[in-house]
Write an enzyme that holds these catalytic residues in place. Structure first.
Site, short mmCIF file in Angstrom:
data_model
loop_
_atom_site.label_atom_id
_atom_site.label_comp_id
_atom_site.label_asym_id
_atom_site.label_seq_id
_atom_site.Cartn_x
_atom_site.Cartn_y
_atom_site.Cartn_z
N ARG A 248 -10.42 1.06 -4.28
CA ARG A 248 -9.34 0.70 -3.36
C ARG A 248 -8.01 0.92 -4.08
NH1 ARG A 248 -9.53 -5.19 -2.76
NH2 ARG A 248 -7.80 -5.18 -4.25
N HIS A 252 -5.33 -5.82 -1.90
CA HIS A 252 -6.21 -6.31 -0.84
C HIS A 252 -5.53 -6.17 0.52
CE1 HIS A 252 -9.09 -8.80 1.30
NE2 HIS A 252 -8.10 -9.55 1.72
N TYR A 260 -3.88 -7.28 -10.92
CA TYR A 260 -5.11 -7.59 -11.62
C TYR A 260 -5.94 -6.34 -11.94
CZ TYR A 260 -6.14 -7.44 -6.64
OH TYR A 260 -6.18 -7.07 -5.32
#
Length: 337
Positions: A248, A252, A260
């Site tokens: 990805r 998110h 992160y």
């Protein structure tokens, strides 16, 4: 030991050109949503994109035929396009317009159209898996050779209802393909903290179905693997589990900077960009020329411009419309559509 599926022939040159087109259309549409409309405050709420993993939706959707049903997840923008949902309708839904597919009730990809074989996402992720089992059971009873494809992420694959669905589908030999998008992070949790196996493909044989791990950045590899699983299901041999390994290349959601994710990991996966990979291959094989690729880019930008303009011109929902469809009477709007 993983049980793999038999090999399948490559798609036609025309199909490969269409794959490139949908990869690019998906990427540019989501960039317009995330980097323009969302930043302008025209989209309220979360924006979830599948940058870097477009090959999974494109490769899978191109294996489907009339009567098949897809259960896309929130990063499978391409599936809606390939199944026939108009781009302007998709933008209208993101913009919460009153005549959008969800009539302004939400503004992501919770879109369904059974005429196109599209079942909308259920927000508790993984909950579509048992629904997909139900649809696949009906398909088996009808005996028309149709299949169902259900998409979910590697994080979702750990949920109980996904495992229950895999077990049920295997026992009943349902024509259902479980497509797991392993994009390395369940929100911010890396794969090494999610499961102890090296490959999620082992979960297929664990439930009595073939399991295979495929390069999720290679649209042709995805198409081949899903196509073989679909052919097996159409032949009455039951479900399959496919792990599509990708990354990805975004947070998110639009508000997540993904700090992160190690920088080196991003750099390594960026070299496997599914669009660049396919375009390079098609240029080398002379399936497309540089001029054709440039013309495709211009066409896509023009299509997105037109779709956004059309969507923004649509009316916002009326307050009184909020009570429509809570209970279905003879005048339900979806019955008269």
């Amino acid at each position: 030991m993983k049980k793999a599926l038999a090999k399948k022939t490559a798609p036609s040159a025309e199909t490969q050109r269409r794959m490139l087109y949908y990869l690019k259309l998906t990427r540019e549409s989501e960039l317009r949503i995330e980097n323009v409309l969302y930043r302008q405050g025209k989209i309220v709420g979360g924006v979830f994109v599948g940058r870097g993993q477009e090959a999974i939706g494109v490769g899978a959707a191109f294996t489907m035929r009339a009567g098949d049903v897809s259960f896309p997840c929130h990063r499978d923008f391409s599936v809606y396009l390939i199944r026939g949902l108009p781009l302007a309708d998709m933008f209208a839904n993101w913009l919460g317009r009153g005549d959008s597919p969800t009539r302004g009730r939400e503004n992501t990809l919770h879109i369904g159209d059974m005429g196109l074989g599209l079942v909308p996402i259920i927000s508790p992720l993984g909950s579509t898996a048992p629904v997909a089992c139900g649809v696949a059971m009906v398909m088996k009873q009808r005996g028309q050779g149709n299949v169902a494809l259900v998409h979910f992420g590697e994080g979702t694959s750990s949920l109980g209802h996904v495992h229950e669905s895999m077990n049920f589908a295997a026992v009943r030999k349902l024509p259902l393909i479980f497509i797991c998008n392993n994009n390395q992070f369940a929100y911010s949790t890396p794969v090494e903290l999610q499961f102890a196996v090296k490959s999620l493909a082992v979960r297929g044989p664990a439930y009595g179905m073939p399991g295979e791990s495929v390069d999720g950045t290679d649209v042709l590899a995805v198409h081949d693997a899903v196509g073989r699983a679909v052919a097996r299901a159409r032949a009455g041999k039951g479900p399959s589990f496919l792990e599509c390994v990708t990354m990805r290349m975004a947070g998110h959601s639009a508000h997540d900077a993904a700090e992160y994710v190690p920088k080196k990991l991003k750099e390594n996966w960026a070299k496997k960009d599914p669009i660049l990979r396919l375009e390079k291959l098609l240029l080398a094989r002379k399936i497309v020329t540089k001029q054709q690729a440039e013309e495709m880019n211009k066409r896509i930008n023009a299509e997105i411009d037109a779709a956004v303009t059309a969507a923004e011109a649509r009316p916002l929902p009326r307050g009184e419309d909020a009570i429509e469809g809570v209970y279905c009477g003879p005048d339900c709007w979806w019955k008269n559509k």
